[in-house]
Design a protein around this motif. Sequence first.
Motif, PDB file in Angstrom:
ATOM      1  N   SER A  50       1.012  -1.114   0.016  1.00  0.00           N
ATOM      2  CA  SER A  50      -0.042   0.111  -0.136  1.00  0.00           C
ATOM      3  C   SER A  50       0.922   1.271  -0.072  1.00  0.00           C
ATOM      4  CB  SER A  50      -0.958  -0.228   1.197  1.00  0.00           C
ATOM      5  OG  SER A  50      -0.333   0.104   2.360  1.00  0.00           O
ATOM      6  N   ILE A 107      -1.836   7.780  -2.748  1.00  0.00           N
ATOM      7  CA  ILE A 107      -2.395   7.779  -4.082  1.00  0.00           C
ATOM      8  C   ILE A 107      -1.631   9.056  -4.857  1.00  0.00           C
ATOM      9  CG2 ILE A 107      -4.289   8.637  -5.333  1.00  0.00           C
ATOM     10  CD1 ILE A 107      -6.313   7.289  -3.028  1.00  0.00           C
ATOM     11  N   HIS A 114     -12.877   1.800  -6.329  1.00  0.00           N
ATOM     12  CA  HIS A 114     -11.738   2.306  -5.400  1.00  0.00           C
ATOM     13  C   HIS A 114     -12.353   1.990  -3.914  1.00  0.00           C
ATOM     14  CE1 HIS A 114      -8.220   3.942  -3.795  1.00  0.00           C
ATOM     15  NE2 HIS A 114      -8.785   4.826  -3.184  1.00  0.00           N
ATOM     16  N   THR A 154      -3.385   3.578  -2.276  1.00  0.00           N
ATOM     17  CA  THR A 154      -3.608   2.599  -3.389  1.00  0.00           C
ATOM     18  C   THR A 154      -2.406   1.484  -3.034  1.00  0.00           C
ATOM     19  OG1 THR A 154      -3.580   2.458  -5.807  1.00  0.00           O
ATOM     20  CG2 THR A 154      -2.049   4.090  -4.750  1.00  0.00           C
ATOM     21  N   ARG A 176      -4.407   5.175 -10.582  1.00  0.00           N
ATOM     22  CA  ARG A 176      -4.124   4.756  -9.004  1.00  0.00           C
ATOM     23  C   ARG A 176      -5.353   4.604  -8.364  1.00  0.00           C
ATOM     24  NH1 ARG A 176       0.455   8.352  -8.475  1.00  0.00           N
ATOM     25  NH2 ARG A 176       1.153   8.832 -10.726  1.00  0.00           N
ATOM     26  N   ILE A 177      -6.560   4.706  -8.901  1.00  0.00           N
ATOM     27  CA  ILE A 177      -7.793   4.462  -8.180  1.00  0.00           C
ATOM     28  C   ILE A 177      -8.335   3.188  -8.437  1.00  0.00           C
ATOM     29  CG2 ILE A 177      -9.980   5.326  -7.753  1.00  0.00           C
ATOM     30  CD1 ILE A 177      -7.679   6.963  -6.797  1.00  0.00           C
ATOM     31  N   ARG A 205      -4.347  -1.235  -9.638  1.00  0.00           N
ATOM     32  CA  ARG A 205      -3.266  -0.575 -10.335  1.00  0.00           C
ATOM     33  C   ARG A 205      -2.238  -1.648 -10.716  1.00  0.00           C
ATOM     34  NH1 ARG A 205       1.063   3.458  -7.239  1.00  0.00           N
ATOM     35  NH2 ARG A 205       1.630   4.929  -8.826  1.00  0.00           N
TER      36      ARG A 205
END
Lengths: 456, 456
Positions: free
Chosen positions: A117, A120, A405, A417, B403-404, B407
């Motif tokens: 992780s 973003i 998302h 992200t 990025r949402i 990815r």
Amino acid sequence: MENPSEKLARAAKAAFEASQLIDSSTRVKALKIITDELASLKGEIEKANKLDLEAATIEVEAGRLSSSLVKRLDLFKGDKWDAMIQGVLDVSALPDPTGNVSYATELDDGLELYRVSCPIGVLLVIFEARPEVVVNIASLAIKSGNAAILKGGKESNNTTVLLAKAIRKALEKADLPLDYIQTVQTRDEVNSLLALDRYIDLVIPRGSNSLVKNIQNNTRIPVMGHADGLCHVYLDESAAAEKAVRIVLDSKMDYPAACNAAETLIVHQSLLNSLWPSVAKALLDQNIELLCDQPTLDALSTVTPAPANISTHVKPSSKESYETEHLSLTLSVVSVPSLQAAIDFINTHSSHHTESIVTESQQAASVFCRGVDSAGTFVNASTRFADGFRYGFGTEVGISTGRIHARGPVGLEGLVTYKYVMQSKAANGHIVGEFGSSDGKKKYKHQKISEARLPF
Amino acid sequence: MENPSEKLARAAKAAFEASQLIDSSTRVKALKIITDELASLKGEIEKANKLDLEAATIEVEAGRLSSSLVKRLDLFKGDKWDAMIQGVLDVSALPDPTGNVSYATELDDGLELYRVSCPIGVLLVIFEARPEVVVNIASLAIKSGNAAILKGGKESNNTTVLLAKAIRKALEKADLPLDYIQTVQTRDEVNSLLALDRYIDLVIPRGSNSLVKNIQNNTRIPVMGHADGLCHVYLDESAAAEKAVRIVLDSKMDYPAACNAAETLIVHQSLLNSLWPSVAKALLDQNIELLCDQPTLDALSTVTPAPANISTHVKPSSKESYETEHLSLTLSVVSVPSLQAAIDFINTHSSHHTESIVTESQQAASVFCRGVDSAGTFVNASTRFADGFRYGFGTEVGISTGRIHARGPVGLEGLVTYKYVMQSKAANGHIVGEFGSSDGKKKYKHQKISEARLPF
């Protein structure tokens, strides 16, 4: 030539990129420093907030602003200041949302893949009157490693400028890039920023339906949030009376202006002359206005004794009743012939936020939760539970009715992200040409690795 | 009046909603039936595919189509047909991506919250020549519980109409809604569909840069995919010679037309007169054209003996060289003074797809992987590893540079979202009004529940 908004957005992206090499402990340190800076600027901020309040009061008296806005503007009402400071400390104490591994596999001996992780990028957050949102959002962005551009309501400008000053000082003291958190003042600047999908990665609007819709309609940047909160409670054939009354009342009345308050009650037709009149009576006792379809209206007309306020508070519904987020003590009511009809009604009319079924049937509960296409599907629980704090996230970035998302109440996880990090430890590195289905070629191992954090 | 595209999109949404109540085993069964239906239509499909090929060949001869397109059109070349059928069976055998619990907590005694994966809704998938993509995507959509609207290239129309017919027959036999998988033929229909964000939840374009960019620029529906694959390999100060040569060659040459092939080589300036000339020689031996900046160009001019094809294959680069996805045996080359300069160069020029560092320094590897803002950051491994199958996902929906949501390489997980399901088991259900900070009010427990699947 680059316009000022583009310069600002590019600076935000550069600050984001630079910050990736800064340890997350530095970001947490910056949050602590923010609280110190706010404390030392408190007197000044109080004066600025008074100026904003005075200006707003004049506008309210002239009928150009609503009086509820003044309440939201006041940063020193009750424990609001202390709650804001505590909020920053709470966010700093949450687990680091970055660096967590959600998938890890060894593709070959010495070739490891990690999905980890990460922030973003650059967030554009647009909100309305409440000045403390600047501090809330800045702390969420800093904690999660995102750069942010913040735009508050123009009514709170004097206050937010000083709040932003405190944040900037803290960034400087913590050796974080100064452009990490920036603020803009005008709607024009926002409009230019909404075109800059090259630099801005996510837009988070927090405010009225019209604010959110306007933003959704004017940008190609992904938008996280919700315009409407059109939530339903469905009383199933098997609904228990006391549960039904409690859940309908709480869903409607606990905080009618909230997005997770119920706007429409759906009643199974078998309850029209049994449970429905007692639920209606409980609602009317609380002076809730009921906009009813013909069957629910007819059922009430035969109740004896008639509820005292039935003539003033029970009205026929129209098509629009079921498309309206009342945000007040008004509830639309509709009857349906079946659970499936209730599901269809919800999927057609809902804003896909949160819906609840009151039922004693586990089978009906399961069908409802699978069939209703909303961010939250509840069984025998108030729609008002749809909230990041109640869900246990520690904080709430917002509530999303999108499906991409993040969906439903969004905690810090919604601000990250992931990226894939791969490392070869082999003497000659790893190339794809060595793998294949023919003889002598390597095969992929795909051996799971159990690492919770990136090991390097 | 509703236009035909709106009718189609609304039908897709209705099919999606209806399918939510159908068990996932039924969807898996439908996949098996698809392979049977395809087998029984094989002769017809072969004839239709020949028609498409003949028409395309005429277009190629007239210079209106590229000959590589004809190769992609041919569904019966080599083992393509069998691979398509096997692909459906492979997808059916993958773990169910829906119904998985990623967060579960008990808010109070008897009040349980589950975050559970579920399909997104309606997918619009737009692709180009290869007709088998209809079958690939349909099986991914069915497996994950999403409805899909598919648009293939007009050159493959005769073939895809029959493939769609087989799928439709299988849906019917499996008692799935017929509108679950629909196909459209024209660009005009796609343009109308791109406006229908009310019904369509995700657009997945698979094809050329211009196809993807055109779609991204013409819809408010979230788009998952990538336009460019502008990948970089960086040779760090400490790069080992053999690794460097192997990784650069594989990244460039393994499949130059792929999005994960390297387009730009970044060389640390300390290597200009040592490693760089030997890497360049290896590249030139493979007839790769090098577009070099001045320092890398100068360094090659002094090499003795000069590589045979230096005069034809080594050229000065321009600004555009570093913004071009060559997709061919051309490689842009640039030198940098430091690791940080390499990271900055990548973050400025990359399409944020995949980048690799060749280094013997764990510290440099760590800085590179954190500082480079791309979906994949690799250490001593070819950029060509960026692929869903190689990552171990079993299948690939596409590769996302957004990025949402998703990815990098996207497996079935990219086709699901989640919803929150809450159930009260308390005698009177649960309401928010019972909770609070004052005396006598309940406090939230937030006790973790360990359930991998939704229990009801």
